[in-house]
Design a protein around this motif. Structure first.
Motif, PDB file in Angstrom:
ATOM      1  N   ARG A  98       0.829  -1.209   0.000  1.00  0.00           N
ATOM      2  CA  ARG A  98       0.000   0.000   0.000  1.00  0.00           C
ATOM      3  C   ARG A  98       0.860   1.253   0.000  1.00  0.00           C
ATOM      4  NH1 ARG A  98      -5.288   1.095   1.431  1.00  0.00           N
ATOM      5  NH2 ARG A  98      -5.688   3.216   2.176  1.00  0.00           N
ATOM      6  N   GLN A  99       1.925   1.243   0.829  1.00  0.00           N
ATOM      7  CA  GLN A  99       2.823   2.400   0.867  1.00  0.00           C
ATOM      8  C   GLN A  99       3.542   2.591  -0.465  1.00  0.00           C
ATOM      9  OE1 GLN A  99       5.171   1.181   4.222  1.00  0.00           O
ATOM     10  NE2 GLN A  99       4.044   2.477   5.655  1.00  0.00           N
ATOM     11  N   THR A 100       3.974   1.480  -1.085  1.00  0.00           N
ATOM     12  CA  THR A 100       4.654   1.578  -2.379  1.00  0.00           C
ATOM     13  C   THR A 100       3.740   2.169  -3.436  1.00  0.00           C
ATOM     14  OG1 THR A 100       5.993  -0.361  -1.821  1.00  0.00           O
ATOM     15  CG2 THR A 100       5.873   0.270  -4.141  1.00  0.00           C
ATOM     16  N   TRP A 101       2.444   1.725  -3.447  1.00  0.00           N
ATOM     17  CA  TRP A 101       1.502   2.268  -4.420  1.00  0.00           C
ATOM     18  C   TRP A 101       1.229   3.741  -4.159  1.00  0.00           C
ATOM     19  CZ3 TRP A 101      -0.643   2.601  -8.814  1.00  0.00           C
ATOM     20  CH2 TRP A 101      -1.868   3.259  -8.975  1.00  0.00           C
ATOM     21  N   THR A 102       1.113   4.133  -2.890  1.00  0.00           N
ATOM     22  CA  THR A 102       0.855   5.534  -2.559  1.00  0.00           C
ATOM     23  C   THR A 102       1.979   6.435  -3.060  1.00  0.00           C
ATOM     24  OG1 THR A 102      -0.396   4.854  -0.594  1.00  0.00           O
ATOM     25  CG2 THR A 102       0.382   7.144  -0.684  1.00  0.00           C
ATOM     26  N   ARG A 103       3.210   5.954  -2.929  1.00  0.00           N
ATOM     27  CA  ARG A 103       4.349   6.764  -3.370  1.00  0.00           C
ATOM     28  C   ARG A 103       4.475   6.816  -4.888  1.00  0.00           C
ATOM     29  NH1 ARG A 103       8.791   4.120   0.817  1.00  0.00           N
ATOM     30  NH2 ARG A 103       7.788   4.816   2.769  1.00  0.00           N
ATOM     31  N   ALA A 104       4.100   5.734  -5.551  1.00  0.00           N
ATOM     32  CA  ALA A 104       4.360   5.644  -6.986  1.00  0.00           C
ATOM     33  C   ALA A 104       3.172   6.027  -7.859  1.00  0.00           C
ATOM     34  CB  ALA A 104       4.801   4.220  -7.342  1.00  0.00           C
ATOM     35  N   ARG A 105       1.998   6.216  -7.263  1.00  0.00           N
ATOM     36  CA  ARG A 105       0.810   6.414  -8.097  1.00  0.00           C
ATOM     37  C   ARG A 105       0.863   7.721  -8.888  1.00  0.00           C
ATOM     38  NH1 ARG A 105      -3.683   7.276  -3.288  1.00  0.00           N
ATOM     39  NH2 ARG A 105      -2.801   9.192  -2.364  1.00  0.00           N
ATOM     40  N   GLY A 106       1.527   8.742  -8.356  1.00  0.00           N
ATOM     41  CA  GLY A 106       1.650   9.993  -9.105  1.00  0.00           C
ATOM     42  C   GLY A 106       2.460   9.811 -10.381  1.00  0.00           C
ATOM     43  N   VAL A 107       3.586   9.102 -10.281  1.00  0.00           N
ATOM     44  CA  VAL A 107       4.420   8.854 -11.456  1.00  0.00           C
ATOM     45  C   VAL A 107       3.691   7.974 -12.456  1.00  0.00           C
ATOM     46  CG1 VAL A 107       6.601   7.879 -12.240  1.00  0.00           C
ATOM     47  CG2 VAL A 107       6.503   9.117 -10.076  1.00  0.00           C
ATOM     48  N   VAL A 108       3.006   6.939 -11.948  1.00  0.00           N
ATOM     49  CA  VAL A 108       2.261   6.042 -12.836  1.00  0.00           C
ATOM     50  C   VAL A 108       1.153   6.798 -13.565  1.00  0.00           C
ATOM     51  CG1 VAL A 108       0.761   4.019 -12.915  1.00  0.00           C
ATOM     52  CG2 VAL A 108       2.792   4.012 -11.452  1.00  0.00           C
ATOM     53  N   LEU A 109       0.445   7.676 -12.842  1.00  0.00           N
ATOM     54  CA  LEU A 109      -0.623   8.453 -13.462  1.00  0.00           C
ATOM     55  C   LEU A 109      -0.065   9.369 -14.552  1.00  0.00           C
ATOM     56  CD1 LEU A 109      -3.590   9.294 -13.533  1.00  0.00           C
ATOM     57  CD2 LEU A 109      -3.096  10.972 -11.740  1.00  0.00           C
ATOM     58  N   ALA A 110       1.081  10.002 -14.281  1.00  0.00           N
ATOM     59  CA  ALA A 110       1.694  10.878 -15.290  1.00  0.00           C
ATOM     60  C   ALA A 110       2.093  10.097 -16.531  1.00  0.00           C
ATOM     61  CB  ALA A 110       2.905  11.586 -14.683  1.00  0.00           C
ATOM     62  N   LEU A 111       2.651   8.891 -16.343  1.00  0.00           N
ATOM     63  CA  LEU A 111       3.044   8.072 -17.493  1.00  0.00           C
ATOM     64  C   LEU A 111       1.833   7.635 -18.302  1.00  0.00           C
ATOM     65  CD1 LEU A 111       5.837   5.835 -15.899  1.00  0.00           C
ATOM     66  CD2 LEU A 111       6.132   7.747 -17.490  1.00  0.00           C
ATOM     67  N   VAL A 112       0.738   7.293 -17.607  1.00  0.00           N
ATOM     68  CA  VAL A 112      -0.478   6.885 -18.313  1.00  0.00           C
ATOM     69  C   VAL A 112      -1.037   8.048 -19.136  1.00  0.00           C
ATOM     70  CG1 VAL A 112      -2.876   6.169 -17.999  1.00  0.00           C
ATOM     71  CG2 VAL A 112      -1.066   5.063 -16.679  1.00  0.00           C
ATOM     72  N   ILE A 113      -1.059   9.252 -18.539  1.00  0.00           N
ATOM     73  CA  ILE A 113      -1.555  10.431 -19.266  1.00  0.00           C
ATOM     74  C   ILE A 113      -0.678  10.710 -20.484  1.00  0.00           C
ATOM     75  CG2 ILE A 113      -1.889  12.915 -19.111  1.00  0.00           C
ATOM     76  CD1 ILE A 113      -2.703  12.539 -16.197  1.00  0.00           C
ATOM     77  N   LEU A 114       0.647  10.609 -20.305  1.00  0.00           N
ATOM     78  CA  LEU A 114       1.561  10.844 -21.422  1.00  0.00           C
ATOM     79  C   LEU A 114       1.339   9.826 -22.536  1.00  0.00           C
ATOM     80  CD1 LEU A 114       3.996  12.441 -22.487  1.00  0.00           C
ATOM     81  CD2 LEU A 114       5.481  10.822 -21.317  1.00  0.00           C
ATOM     82  N   LEU A 115       1.147   8.556 -22.168  1.00  0.00           N
ATOM     83  CA  LEU A 115       0.923   7.514 -23.170  1.00  0.00           C
ATOM     84  C   LEU A 115      -0.381   7.726 -23.914  1.00  0.00           C
ATOM     85  CD1 LEU A 115       1.811   4.848 -24.438  1.00  0.00           C
ATOM     86  CD2 LEU A 115       0.677   3.644 -22.560  1.00  0.00           C
ATOM     87  N   VAL A 116      -1.446   8.049 -23.175  1.00  0.00           N
ATOM     88  CA  VAL A 116      -2.745   8.274 -23.817  1.00  0.00           C
ATOM     89  C   VAL A 116      -2.677   9.477 -24.754  1.00  0.00           C
ATOM     90  CG1 VAL A 116      -5.149   8.923 -23.388  1.00  0.00           C
ATOM     91  CG2 VAL A 116      -4.050   7.189 -21.954  1.00  0.00           C
ATOM     92  N   THR A 117      -1.997  10.537 -24.324  1.00  0.00           N
ATOM     93  CA  THR A 117      -1.859  11.728 -25.173  1.00  0.00           C
ATOM     94  C   THR A 117      -1.113  11.407 -26.456  1.00  0.00           C
ATOM     95  OG1 THR A 117      -1.819  13.120 -23.196  1.00  0.00           O
ATOM     96  CG2 THR A 117      -1.019  14.088 -25.241  1.00  0.00           C
ATOM     97  N   ALA A 118      -0.033  10.617 -26.326  1.00  0.00           N
ATOM     98  CA  ALA A 118       0.740  10.249 -27.512  1.00  0.00           C
ATOM     99  C   ALA A 118      -0.093   9.422 -28.486  1.00  0.00           C
ATOM    100  CB  ALA A 118       1.988   9.470 -27.088  1.00  0.00           C
ATOM    101  N   VAL A 119      -0.889   8.495 -27.944  1.00  0.00           N
ATOM    102  CA  VAL A 119      -1.742   7.667 -28.809  1.00  0.00           C
ATOM    103  C   VAL A 119      -2.798   8.517 -29.512  1.00  0.00           C
ATOM    104  CG1 VAL A 119      -3.457   5.822 -28.807  1.00  0.00           C
ATOM    105  CG2 VAL A 119      -1.364   5.568 -27.476  1.00  0.00           C
TER     106      VAL A 119
END
Length: 396
Positions: A16-37
């Protein structure tokens, strides 16, 4: 110490702690990928088959290829440098659709083949990366023409017969003798015909490819100019540079740094200097390090346990064994009369221990200065033996 105690004192983060720390980076990568597509999807059909004589799309060139076929002129598409060099001949027009995409070595090899062929070479919208090699004596003006439709204003028969055409784009400056400079914009031509130094060949530099597009071919004198430029020889070879061409990855014996443009090297140096100045500024702003008391006292057992976990996680049995042996030697040296400075010298410590214990010096050598253990069980056994040796020395 029990397993429950070890678990309760572990500082490893939970899932849970690992996801809390990493979710911001994961969300940014997902947004970047969707935008590129989305961008790729929107633009995928904008210029599909651009300047391809087999494409019927608006930015394709199938219409001009069919008109040339009606005049008995064959059109062949090539995608590799070797095919383009082999096709260069006196009865062939070689059209290079994207000269700026060619590497320096590709440009040199291609120019060597075309300048001796007595054929015609057409360069579509070349700029500085390719002009110096493919069209020596020609440079591109930094300011482009904002007028697409231009008048010939030159003595080139093909331009005079075509009349006004959509040639506005890149403007050129040339020092080549005998060059025809046509379709000027603010005094600089957007079409050049440069005769070869010897023979009947020539090079045509066209500042814009608009006259070859399917949706622009029927406007003004575009069709007439395109047919005359491309139909001066009986065969037309249409060179579309491709990523599958292995010659594009041939460095020609050059190193990685030779392949980097000089601007990248200077840019990297400037970034390095900026980072160094920023680090110096931040260091001066924060001032020197100030020692402060720890908010809590850490028990020695927790420190030992934490370091042991790090050793185990890294499989660093050699370092763990070295630490155990070094500490044991440091404690044994004063007990057998060896100065602390010589505690880690086998020639000083081992004779004193052998005399003190009346034991086997070879066994002591292996125990205190031997190779690292090969597995965890051997490491535990080494620790037990070192403890036993120290207890024996203290009792004797």
């Amino acid at each position: 110490m029990t397993e429950a105690t070890l678990t309760s004192t572990s500082a490893s983060p939970t899932a849970r702690q690992t996801w809390t720390r990493a979710r911001g980076v994961v969300l940014a990568l997902v947004i970047l990928l969707v935008t590129a597509v989305v961008i790729a999807t929107v633009r995928s059909g904008a210029q599909h088959g651009r300047l391809d004589p087999r494409s019927a799309d608006p930015y394709g060139s199938r219409a001009v290829a069919e008109l040339l076929a009606d005049e008995g002129i064959s059109t062949r598409v090539v995608t590799t440098l070797d095919q383009a060099r082999t096709a260069a001949d006196s009865d062939t027009t070689l059209l290079i659709a994207a000269p700026d995409l060619l590497t320096k070595r590709q440009q040199t090899l291609l120019h060597t083949a075309t300048e001796r062929s007595d054929g015609r070479t057409i360069l579509l919208a070349p700029t500085s990366p390719s002009l110096g090699t493919l069209a020596p004596g020609v440079t591109a003006d930094p300011a482009i023409s904002f007028d697409s439709l231009l008048s010939p204003d030159c003595d080139l028969p093909a331009a005079q017969r075509a009349g006004d055409a959509d040639t506005g784009g890149i403007r050129y400056i040339t020092t080549a003798p005998g060059a025809d400079a046509c379709y000027p914009s603010d005094g600089l031509p957007t079409l050049l015909r440069i005769p070869a130094a010897s023979g009947n060949g020539d090079t045509v530099v066209l500042g814009a490819p608009d006259i070859l597009y399917n949706d622009r071919l029927d406007e003004q004198g575009n069709a007439s100019l395109a047919l005359q430029l491309l139909g001066s020889r009986s065969h037309l070879v249409w060179y579309l540079p491709s990523l599958s061409d292995t010659s594009a990855t041939d460095a020609g014996g050059r190193s990685f740094f030779d392949l980097l443009p000089s601007g990248w090297l200077w840019g990297t140096l400037q970034l390095f200097l900026a980072a160094a100045l920023a680090a110096l500024w931040r260091a001066r702003r924060l001032g020197p390090l100030v020692p402060e008391r720890l908010p809590v006292a850490i028990r020695a057992s927790e420190t030992v346990e934490g370091r042991a976990r790090l050793y185990r996680k890294a499989n660093a049995r050699d370092r763990a064994a070295a630490a155990l042996r070094s500490t044991t030697r440091t404690r044994l040296a004063p007990l057998v009369g060896v100065p602390p400075a010589q505690a880690h010298a086998p020639e000083a410590l081992l004779p004193a221990l052998s005399a003190h214990l009346r034991g086997d010096g070879q066994a002591l050598q292996s125990l205190l200065f031997g190779p690292p253990p090969h597995d965890d069980a051997a490491l535990v056994s080494l620790a037990d033996q070192l403890d036993a040796l120290e207890r024996e020395v203290r009792r004797s």
